[in-house]
Scaffold this active site. Structure first.
Site, PDB file in Angstrom:
ATOM      1  N   LYS A 177       0.833  -1.212   0.000  1.00  0.00           N
ATOM      2  CA  LYS A 177       0.000   0.000   0.000  1.00  0.00           C
ATOM      3  C   LYS A 177       0.861   1.253   0.000  1.00  0.00           C
ATOM      4  O   LYS A 177       0.498   2.268  -0.603  1.00  0.00           O
ATOM      5  CB  LYS A 177      -0.916   0.009   1.224  1.00  0.00           C
ATOM      6  N   LYS A 221      -5.068 -10.971  -6.346  1.00  0.00           N
ATOM      7  CA  LYS A 221      -6.286 -11.235  -5.586  1.00  0.00           C
ATOM      8  C   LYS A 221      -7.379 -10.221  -5.924  1.00  0.00           C
ATOM      9  O   LYS A 221      -7.088  -9.087  -6.307  1.00  0.00           O
ATOM     10  CB  LYS A 221      -5.998 -11.293  -4.093  1.00  0.00           C
ATOM     11  N   LYS A 252     -10.827  -4.478  -3.514  1.00  0.00           N
ATOM     12  CA  LYS A 252     -11.690  -3.310  -3.639  1.00  0.00           C
ATOM     13  C   LYS A 252     -11.015  -2.184  -4.380  1.00  0.00           C
ATOM     14  O   LYS A 252     -11.666  -1.355  -4.997  1.00  0.00           O
ATOM     15  CB  LYS A 252     -12.005  -2.777  -2.227  1.00  0.00           C
TER      16      LYS A 252
END
Ligand code: TYM
Length: 337
Positions: free
Chosen positions: A111, A199, A202
């Site tokens: 991130k 994966k 969102k």
């Protein structure tokens, strides 16, 4: 009774990965364990968030939990920020967690790269807040997807470090329980529809890469129709060079009652993609439409949702305060008389 705690971040619509990896397991857990399910809004603000949508997303997550079958008569459902002890315990744990442990966290590194210069201290401390969520309720089991395994290991390490550091003889303070991740094989890692090696998430820019729990039948059919496939003959779980094939079969198995690989291969192993895709779409729609209907009903009753969250927070607060007091006692704080 063993205790269970888990949570999902309220960041927009939840997707099939959240459902199969986490929430679908919770509905089984609530029958057996003393369960709490949290909507982790404090985690949702560790990346830039939209203040205009956070509250609606939080209430929507509550509606989703219930629509998926979490029963407020069996489990407590609450919003993380409604229980202040989460933030307070995080501070206490921050002070015993080595920076090096957090620097190793894979999700943080991933991130942080995406955010460049604007990485907040909160994103770095995210796993400590998560450990606090779990340790506050002395949870034994934490049902999550595979991507959370490392965070769970960290929570165990922090619990152990706490116990080692404050080994006070005859102290009244508490001994932290070491939590275990509960990760099932099926659904633990739902992959993206446009790439079987990354994966479902969102934050991926392509909405076609995921099935959102609120997607209409048309949208689901279209996404499945367009999803990535391969040139292989027949359909199988076991060929590592065909990640898309494995992923789509895994999803199919999960939404048709959690069947075994053998059973699913016996049914569709001889199919061509063109035959399998409509069947997968149909199964997804059949599985999700009752959840969507219930979600729509619940969304029309915010008063009911707020009520459940209020009761959940009351219950959680009581349990959390007991732990927090035990932790502070053990760390040597003076407690108000
Ligand atoms: P979040 O919101 O990112 O994910 C929520 C849950 O969904 C699972 N998940 C998946 N499972 C399978 N396949 C996927 N593609 C997929 N994507 C997401 C995650 O593993 C997770 O179980 N840090 C947590 C939230 C959290 C938490 C906690 C969980 C905060 N405090 C305490 C348990 C206990 C997270 O990843 O949220």
């Amino acid at each position: 009774k063993l205790r269970v705690l888990s949570g999902v971040q309220p960041t927009g619509s939840l997707h099939l990965g959240n459902y199969l990896g986490a929430i679908a397991q919770w509905t089984a857990a609530q029958d057996t364990y003393d369960s709490r399910f949290c909507i982790v809004d404090l985690h949702a603000i560790t990346v830039p968030h939209d203040a205009k949508t956070l509250s609606a997303d939080t209430i929507d997550a509550a509606a989703t939990y219930l629509a998926c079958g979490i029963d407020p008569a069996k489990a407590s459902i609450f919003v993380q920020s409604h229980v202040r002890a989460h933030t307070e315990l995080t501070w206490l744990l921050n002070c015993i967690t080595p920076v090096g442990w957090l620097e190793r966290m894979i999700q943080y590194k991933e991130k942080a790269v995406k955010q460049g210069d604007s990485v907040g201290v909160g994103l770095f401390g995210y796993p400590v807040l998560m450990a606090a969520d779990i340790l506050l309720y002395q949870a034994d089991l934490v049902p999550v997807g595979e991507d959370q395994r490392q965070h769970l290991e960290l929570a165990r390490d922090i619990a152990r470090r706490f116990n080692d550091l404050y080994r006070v003889k005859r102290s009244k303070g508490l001994v932290m329980r070491e939590p275990k991740a509960l990760i099932l094989d099926a659904g633990a890692r739902v992959m993206a529809l446009d790439d079987g090696t990354s994966k479902m998430s969102k934050s991926a820019p392509n909405d076609g890469s995921r099935i959102n729990l609120v997607d209409s039948a048309d949208v689901i059919a279209r996404k499945v129709k367009r999803c990535k496939t391969d040139m292989g003959v027949g359909l199988t779980f076991s060929d590592p060079s065909r990640p898309e094939c494995r992923n789509l079969l895994t999803i199919y198995a999960a939404v048709t009652g959690g069947r075994s690989a053998e059973e699913v291969e016996a049914e569709v192993g001889g199919f061509r993609w063109g035959e399998f895709k409509p069947r997968l779409a149909e199964a997804l729609i059949a599985h999700l439409s009752p959840i969507q209907a219930r979600h729509a009903e619940l969304s029309a009753e915010p008063g009911y949702l707020y009520d459940i969250l209020r009761r959940g927070a009351e219950e959680a607060n009581e349990a959390a305060e007991v732990t927090l007091e035990g932790v502070k006692r053990r760390m040597g704080f003076v407690l108000p008389k």
